[in-house]
Scaffold this motif. Sequence first.
Motif, PDB file in Angstrom:
ATOM      1  N   ILE A  21       0.861  -1.184   0.000  1.00 28.36           N
ATOM      2  CA  ILE A  21       0.000   0.000   0.000  1.00 28.36           C
ATOM      3  C   ILE A  21       0.898   1.235   0.000  1.00 28.36           C
ATOM      4  O   ILE A  21       1.833   1.338   0.783  1.00 28.36           O
ATOM      5  CB  ILE A  21      -0.906   0.022   1.256  1.00 28.36           C
ATOM      6  CG1 ILE A  21      -1.748  -1.261   1.328  1.00 28.36           C
ATOM      7  CG2 ILE A  21      -1.816   1.242   1.230  1.00 28.36           C
ATOM      8  CD1 ILE A  21      -2.474  -1.423   2.654  1.00 28.36           C
ATOM      9  N   GLU A  22       0.575   2.152  -0.918  1.00 28.48           N
ATOM     10  CA  GLU A  22       1.375   3.379  -1.040  1.00 28.48           C
ATOM     11  C   GLU A  22       0.644   4.565  -0.434  1.00 28.48           C
ATOM     12  O   GLU A  22      -0.575   4.698  -0.570  1.00 28.48           O
ATOM     13  CB  GLU A  22       1.657   3.694  -2.510  1.00 28.48           C
ATOM     14  CG  GLU A  22       2.630   2.750  -3.174  1.00 28.48           C
ATOM     15  CD  GLU A  22       3.002   3.229  -4.564  1.00 28.48           C
ATOM     16  OE1 GLU A  22       3.914   2.634  -5.163  1.00 28.48           O
ATOM     17  OE2 GLU A  22       2.378   4.194  -5.052  1.00 28.48           O
ATOM     18  N   CYS A  23       1.400   5.439   0.190  1.00 35.41           N
ATOM     19  CA  CYS A  23       0.864   6.665   0.767  1.00 35.41           C
ATOM     20  C   CYS A  23       1.731   7.819   0.289  1.00 35.41           C
ATOM     21  O   CYS A  23       2.954   7.804   0.471  1.00 35.41           O
ATOM     22  CB  CYS A  23       0.903   6.580   2.287  1.00 35.41           C
ATOM     23  SG  CYS A  23       0.318   8.043   3.151  1.00 35.41           S
ATOM     24  N   ARG A  24       1.085   8.799  -0.348  1.00 35.76           N
ATOM     25  CA  ARG A  24       1.842   9.926  -0.899  1.00 35.76           C
ATOM     26  C   ARG A  24       1.279  11.252  -0.411  1.00 35.76           C
ATOM     27  O   ARG A  24       0.063  11.442  -0.389  1.00 35.76           O
ATOM     28  CB  ARG A  24       1.783   9.927  -2.429  1.00 35.76           C
ATOM     29  CG  ARG A  24       2.493   8.774  -3.098  1.00 35.76           C
ATOM     30  CD  ARG A  24       2.384   8.869  -4.611  1.00 35.76           C
ATOM     31  NE  ARG A  24       2.970   7.693  -5.246  1.00 35.76           N
ATOM     32  CZ  ARG A  24       4.245   7.589  -5.577  1.00 35.76           C
ATOM     33  NH1 ARG A  24       5.069   8.596  -5.339  1.00 35.76           N
ATOM     34  NH2 ARG A  24       4.708   6.498  -6.140  1.00 35.76           N
ATOM     35  N   SER A  25       2.172  12.162  -0.031  1.00 35.45           N
ATOM     36  CA  SER A  25       1.756  13.534   0.237  1.00 35.45           C
ATOM     37  C   SER A  25       1.943  14.297  -1.075  1.00 35.45           C
ATOM     38  O   SER A  25       3.025  14.311  -1.649  1.00 35.45           O
ATOM     39  CB  SER A  25       2.604  14.142   1.349  1.00 35.45           C
ATOM     40  OG  SER A  25       3.985  14.098   1.029  1.00 35.45           O
ATOM     41  N   LEU A  26       0.861  14.895  -1.560  1.00 36.54           N
ATOM     42  CA  LEU A  26       0.865  15.444  -2.924  1.00 36.54           C
ATOM     43  C   LEU A  26       1.371  16.871  -3.012  1.00 36.54           C
ATOM     44  O   LEU A  26       1.928  17.278  -4.024  1.00 36.54           O
ATOM     45  CB  LEU A  26      -0.539  15.350  -3.520  1.00 36.54           C
ATOM     46  CG  LEU A  26      -1.084  13.933  -3.672  1.00 36.54           C
ATOM     47  CD1 LEU A  26      -2.428  13.961  -4.395  1.00 36.54           C
ATOM     48  CD2 LEU A  26      -0.101  13.030  -4.407  1.00 36.54           C
ATOM     49  N   ASP A  27       1.179  17.667  -1.992  1.00 33.10           N
ATOM     50  CA  ASP A  27       1.553  19.074  -2.117  1.00 33.10           C
ATOM     51  C   ASP A  27       2.352  19.579  -0.924  1.00 33.10           C
ATOM     52  O   ASP A  27       2.420  20.778  -0.682  1.00 33.10           O
ATOM     53  CB  ASP A  27       0.301  19.942  -2.334  1.00 33.10           C
ATOM     54  CG  ASP A  27      -0.773  19.653  -1.299  1.00 33.10           C
ATOM     55  OD1 ASP A  27      -1.849  20.234  -1.397  1.00 33.10           O
ATOM     56  OD2 ASP A  27      -0.513  18.841  -0.394  1.00 33.10           O
ATOM     57  N   PHE A  28       2.951  18.641  -0.184  1.00 31.71           N
ATOM     58  CA  PHE A  28       3.825  19.066   0.902  1.00 31.71           C
ATOM     59  C   PHE A  28       4.813  17.944   1.188  1.00 31.71           C
ATOM     60  O   PHE A  28       4.629  16.811   0.762  1.00 31.71           O
ATOM     61  CB  PHE A  28       3.033  19.428   2.165  1.00 31.71           C
ATOM     62  CG  PHE A  28       2.343  18.260   2.835  1.00 31.71           C
ATOM     63  CD1 PHE A  28       1.142  17.770   2.327  1.00 31.71           C
ATOM     64  CD2 PHE A  28       2.883  17.654   3.951  1.00 31.71           C
ATOM     65  CE1 PHE A  28       0.502  16.703   2.929  1.00 31.71           C
ATOM     66  CE2 PHE A  28       2.246  16.588   4.567  1.00 31.71           C
ATOM     67  CZ  PHE A  28       1.050  16.103   4.056  1.00 31.71           C
ATOM     68  N   GLN A  29       5.856  18.283   1.900  1.00 36.87           N
ATOM     69  CA  GLN A  29       6.850  17.276   2.260  1.00 36.87           C
ATOM     70  C   GLN A  29       6.555  16.766   3.667  1.00 36.87           C
ATOM     71  O   GLN A  29       6.493  17.538   4.616  1.00 36.87           O
ATOM     72  CB  GLN A  29       8.261  17.876   2.188  1.00 36.87           C
ATOM     73  CG  GLN A  29       8.664  18.238   0.771  1.00 36.87           C
ATOM     74  CD  GLN A  29      10.100  18.688   0.677  1.00 36.87           C
ATOM     75  OE1 GLN A  29      10.611  19.327   1.589  1.00 36.87           O
ATOM     76  NE2 GLN A  29      10.765  18.350  -0.415  1.00 36.87           N
ATOM     77  N   ALA A  30       6.349  15.470   3.754  1.00 34.00           N
ATOM     78  CA  ALA A  30       5.956  14.856   5.013  1.00 34.00           C
ATOM     79  C   ALA A  30       7.179  14.316   5.740  1.00 34.00           C
ATOM     80  O   ALA A  30       7.752  13.311   5.339  1.00 34.00           O
ATOM     81  CB  ALA A  30       4.958  13.732   4.751  1.00 34.00           C
ATOM     82  N   THR A  31       7.557  14.991   6.802  1.00 31.63           N
ATOM     83  CA  THR A  31       8.692  14.490   7.577  1.00 31.63           C
ATOM     84  C   THR A  31       8.320  13.217   8.328  1.00 31.63           C
ATOM     85  O   THR A  31       9.149  12.360   8.582  1.00 31.63           O
ATOM     86  CB  THR A  31       9.172  15.541   8.584  1.00 31.63           C
ATOM     87  OG1 THR A  31       8.058  15.954   9.397  1.00 31.63           O
ATOM     88  CG2 THR A  31       9.735  16.761   7.880  1.00 31.63           C
ATOM     89  N   THR A  32       7.054  13.109   8.667  1.00 32.03           N
ATOM     90  CA  THR A  32       6.581  11.947   9.420  1.00 32.03           C
ATOM     91  C   THR A  32       5.311  11.421   8.787  1.00 32.03           C
ATOM     92  O   THR A  32       4.427  12.192   8.425  1.00 32.03           O
ATOM     93  CB  THR A  32       6.288  12.309  10.886  1.00 32.03           C
ATOM     94  OG1 THR A  32       7.424  12.970  11.440  1.00 32.03           O
ATOM     95  CG2 THR A  32       5.971  11.070  11.698  1.00 32.03           C
ATOM     96  N   MET A  33       5.247  10.101   8.665  1.00 28.73           N
ATOM     97  CA  MET A  33       4.024   9.458   8.195  1.00 28.73           C
ATOM     98  C   MET A  33       3.616   8.397   9.204  1.00 28.73           C
ATOM     99  O   MET A  33       4.470   7.792   9.862  1.00 28.73           O
ATOM    100  CB  MET A  33       4.230   8.843   6.812  1.00 28.73           C
ATOM    101  CG  MET A  33       4.270   9.883   5.696  1.00 28.73           C
ATOM    102  SD  MET A  33       4.333   9.128   4.058  1.00 28.73           S
ATOM    103  CE  MET A  33       3.978  10.532   3.024  1.00 28.73           C
ATOM    104  N   PHE A  34       2.335   8.212   9.322  1.00 27.73           N
ATOM    105  CA  PHE A  34       1.779   7.277  10.288  1.00 27.73           C
ATOM    106  C   PHE A  34       0.921   6.249   9.554  1.00 27.73           C
ATOM    107  O   PHE A  34       0.241   6.575   8.591  1.00 27.73           O
ATOM    108  CB  PHE A  34       0.892   8.017  11.302  1.00 27.73           C
ATOM    109  CG  PHE A  34       1.593   9.131  12.029  1.00 27.73           C
ATOM    110  CD1 PHE A  34       1.649  10.400  11.478  1.00 27.73           C
ATOM    111  CD2 PHE A  34       2.175   8.912  13.252  1.00 27.73           C
ATOM    112  CE1 PHE A  34       2.289  11.437  12.147  1.00 27.73           C
ATOM    113  CE2 PHE A  34       2.818   9.938  13.931  1.00 27.73           C
ATOM    114  CZ  PHE A  34       2.870  11.205  13.370  1.00 27.73           C
ATOM    115  N   TRP A  35       0.952   5.040  10.055  1.00 24.53           N
ATOM    116  CA  TRP A  35       0.095   3.989   9.517  1.00 24.53           C
ATOM    117  C   TRP A  35      -0.840   3.500  10.620  1.00 24.53           C
ATOM    118  O   TRP A  35      -0.404   3.172  11.739  1.00 24.53           O
ATOM    119  CB  TRP A  35       0.922   2.824   8.971  1.00 24.53           C
ATOM    120  CG  TRP A  35       1.585   3.158   7.687  1.00 24.53           C
ATOM    121  CD1 TRP A  35       2.871   3.594   7.504  1.00 24.53           C
ATOM    122  CD2 TRP A  35       0.992   3.097   6.377  1.00 24.53           C
ATOM    123  NE1 TRP A  35       3.107   3.806   6.158  1.00 24.53           N
ATOM    124  CE2 TRP A  35       1.984   3.505   5.455  1.00 24.53           C
ATOM    125  CE3 TRP A  35      -0.267   2.728   5.884  1.00 24.53           C
ATOM    126  CZ2 TRP A  35       1.742   3.568   4.072  1.00 24.53           C
ATOM    127  CZ3 TRP A  35      -0.490   2.791   4.527  1.00 24.53           C
ATOM    128  CH2 TRP A  35       0.499   3.203   3.641  1.00 24.53           C
TER     129      TRP A  35
END
Lengths: 117, 109
Positions: A21-35
């Motif tokens: 499963i892919e998760c993308r931030s489209l218009d900002f840079q995500a320093t942290t991602m959560f699942w």
Amino acid sequence: GAVVSQHPSRVICKSGTSVKIECRSLDFQATTMFWYRQFPKKSLMLMATSNEGSKATYEQGVEKDKFLINHASLTLSTLTVTSAHPEDSSFYICSAREGQGDYNEQFFGPGTRLTVL
Amino acid sequence: GQNIDQPTEMTATEGAIVQINCTYQTSGFNGLFWYQQHAGEAPTFLSYNVLDGLEEKGRFSSFLSRSKGYSYLLLKELQMKDSASYLCAVTDSNYQLIWGAGTKLIIKP
């Protein structure tokens, strides 16, 4: 507001296969991602936190060898469910945060519904 | 331990007002969020409080009292589309989000 995409939105697979499963931030840079995963009529359960370029931090009880997380860039994190079994069927949601401290809202992806037959 | 309490379910009438309460005990506090989640969908952001007081945003308002570890979400002029789960979440001292179990709000005509 910021947009987070998630792909695929639905997946049905056979027991024993792996699903990414892919998760993308489209218009900002995500320093942290959560699942997160969410069972029907239950609240969100945090599985792991990932920071770009470093290993994910898994919550207690979440098998890191089963749920592989890769946060290769500031806009992409992937969750791979390895050797999926029917009990892994759930709604998986990612979220992304731009920074840390003060006001830093988590922006959620639309979720992925995984069904393992 | 960390704990967030909110009612499991509430029922209200279309056009009325409803208040959903949330109490929390967390290790540190760096803000409280309210999210709305329709069945089968991801949560969407409603409000954020870090200082005491009331934040108003259209039909929705959120209140925070840090000394009491208490917040509420106030929904006015209820519409059928407001039927959803409302999740309270607190950012702790490590900037981790601690989630409540959610309140399922049922709107009746």
